[in-house]
Write an enzyme that holds these catalytic residues in place. Structure first.
Site, PDB file in Angstrom:
ATOM      1  CB  VAL A 156      14.611 -17.301  58.327  1.00 15.76           C
ATOM      2  CG1 VAL A 156      14.262 -17.619  56.881  1.00 15.76           C
ATOM      3  CG2 VAL A 156      14.020 -18.348  59.253  1.00 15.76           C
ATOM      4  N   GLY A 180      17.336 -13.796  54.656  1.00 18.89           N
ATOM      5  CA  GLY A 180      16.375 -13.342  53.651  1.00 18.89           C
ATOM      6  C   GLY A 180      16.516 -11.869  53.366  1.00 18.89           C
ATOM      7  CE  LYS A 224      22.378  -3.880  59.628  1.00 20.44           C
ATOM      8  NZ  LYS A 224      21.122  -3.547  58.914  1.00 20.44           N
ATOM      9  CB  SER A 225      26.252  -4.381  53.866  1.00 25.82           C
ATOM     10  OG  SER A 225      25.687  -5.361  54.696  1.00 25.82           O
ATOM     11  CE1 TYR A 270      13.199 -11.624  58.909  1.00 24.31           C
ATOM     12  CE2 TYR A 270      14.251 -12.289  56.848  1.00 24.31           C
ATOM     13  CZ  TYR A 270      13.922 -12.552  58.172  1.00 24.31           C
ATOM     14  OH  TYR A 270      14.308 -13.730  58.753  1.00 24.31           O
ATOM     15  N   GLY A 323      21.219  -0.809  63.232  1.00 25.68           N
ATOM     16  CA  GLY A 323      20.011  -0.208  62.663  1.00 25.68           C
ATOM     17  C   GLY A 323      19.204  -1.346  62.076  1.00 25.68           C
ATOM     18  CD  GLU A 330      24.296  -9.641  57.396  1.00 29.74           C
ATOM     19  OE1 GLU A 330      23.458  -9.636  58.316  1.00 29.74           O
ATOM     20  OE2 GLU A 330      24.089  -9.095  56.284  1.00 29.74           O
ATOM     21  CG  MET A 338      16.840  -6.579  58.222  1.00 33.53           C
ATOM     22  SD  MET A 338      15.770  -7.925  57.677  1.00 33.53           S
ATOM     23  CE  MET A 338      16.425  -8.268  56.051  1.00 33.53           C
TER      24      MET A 338
END
Ligand SMILES: Nc1ncnc2c1ncn2[C@@H]1O[C@H](COP(=O)(O)OP(=O)(O)O)[C@@H](O)[C@H]1O
Ligand SMILES: Cc1cn([C@H]2C[C@H](O)[C@@H](COP(=O)(O)O)O2)c(=O)[nH]c1=O
Length: 212
Positions: free
Chosen positions: A171, A173, A15-16, A182, A9, A87, A11
């Site tokens: 990158v 972020g 997910k985490s 983002y 999905g 990640e 950011m």
């Protein structure tokens, strides 16, 4: 049957958080897991969720070999039932192939988590290989909204407030403040490079989701 699952999905869709919940649920039911991440936003070898939960993880750099790592642990007499891999967009294609081998030959479940595409809408190599090899690809049900209220599907990168479409793929972020940040947009607004800041400047303080 053991599985290679890719939870994906944009950011900021959880997910985490789901990775940590999954580990918690599995471990409280007696299953032995190992946790991995790559270049977490916290700058440390951890899985960190925006909800405030975090846990130590093994860092996956380009040289890391999942197969060798897992075999070494099994040979040392340790039990492993599952791997949680956050990640995963940053993993190499070869590392994803090692994960598939861990599932098939060692009967270990592998749960991976990551974004599919970068700020240019191009697939990350690790995510591409996961889509190709996973038994299941699951898209998280709740995600961020674009400023217009539509479902946020595409990750935009902004530099000093302006959306960019060129630069390094990686990158690290966040979606909050910062020179490089983002923002998750719907496809139409990603295509038009219409971030919330630009919409406010173009359409006024309280932009309606029409007619820009
Ligand atoms: N204070 C909060 N209360 C409830 N949910 C929150 C809070 N802060 C962040 N979230 C939610 O956490 C999710 C982001 O979680 P995270 O696991 O960090 O996402 P991802 O790993 O996909 O980038 C979002 O759905 C966001 O709405
Ligand atoms: C779109 C995009 C993202 N990244 C980085 C930014 C973050 O460090 C991670 C994504 O983390 P999250 O847990 O899903 O929020 O990826 C990047 O390097 N390049 C990009 O194009």
């Amino acid at each position: 049957m053991p599985e290679l699952v890719f939870h994906t999905g944009p950011m900021d869709c959880g997910k985490s958080t789901l990775a940590l919940q999954l580990d918690h649920t599995q471990s409280t039911h007696g299953r032995q897991g190992r946790i991995f991440t790559s270049r977490d936003r916290s700058g440390r070898a951890r899985i960190s969720s925006r909800l405030g939960l975090e846990t130590p993880a093994t860092e996956v750099d380009e040289e890391f070999d999942f197969w060798t790592h897992v075999i070494a642990q099994l040979v040392a007499g340790r039990r492993i039932d599952y791997l949680v891999c956050d990640e995963a967009q940053f993993y190499t294609g070869e590392q994803v192939e090692q994960l598939a081998r861990v599932v098939d030959e060692l009967q270990i479940d592998v749960y991976t988590f990551g974004i599919l595409a970068d700020f240019r809408t191009k697939l990350f190599p690790g995510s591409q290989r996961l889509v190709e090899l996973a038994d299941r690809v699951e898209t998280l049900p709740i995600g961020p909204l674009c400023w217009c209220g539509a479902k946020g599907t595409h990750n935009a990168r902004t530099v000093n407030g302006l959306m960019v479409t060129e630069g390094s793929q990686v990158v690290v972020g966040d979606t909050g403040a910062g020179e490089i940040r983002y923002e998750v947009l719907c496809r139409a607004h990603h295509r038009r490079r219409m971030t919330a800041t630009r919409a406010r400047a173009t359409l006024g303080e309280d932009p309606l989701p029409f007619g820009e």
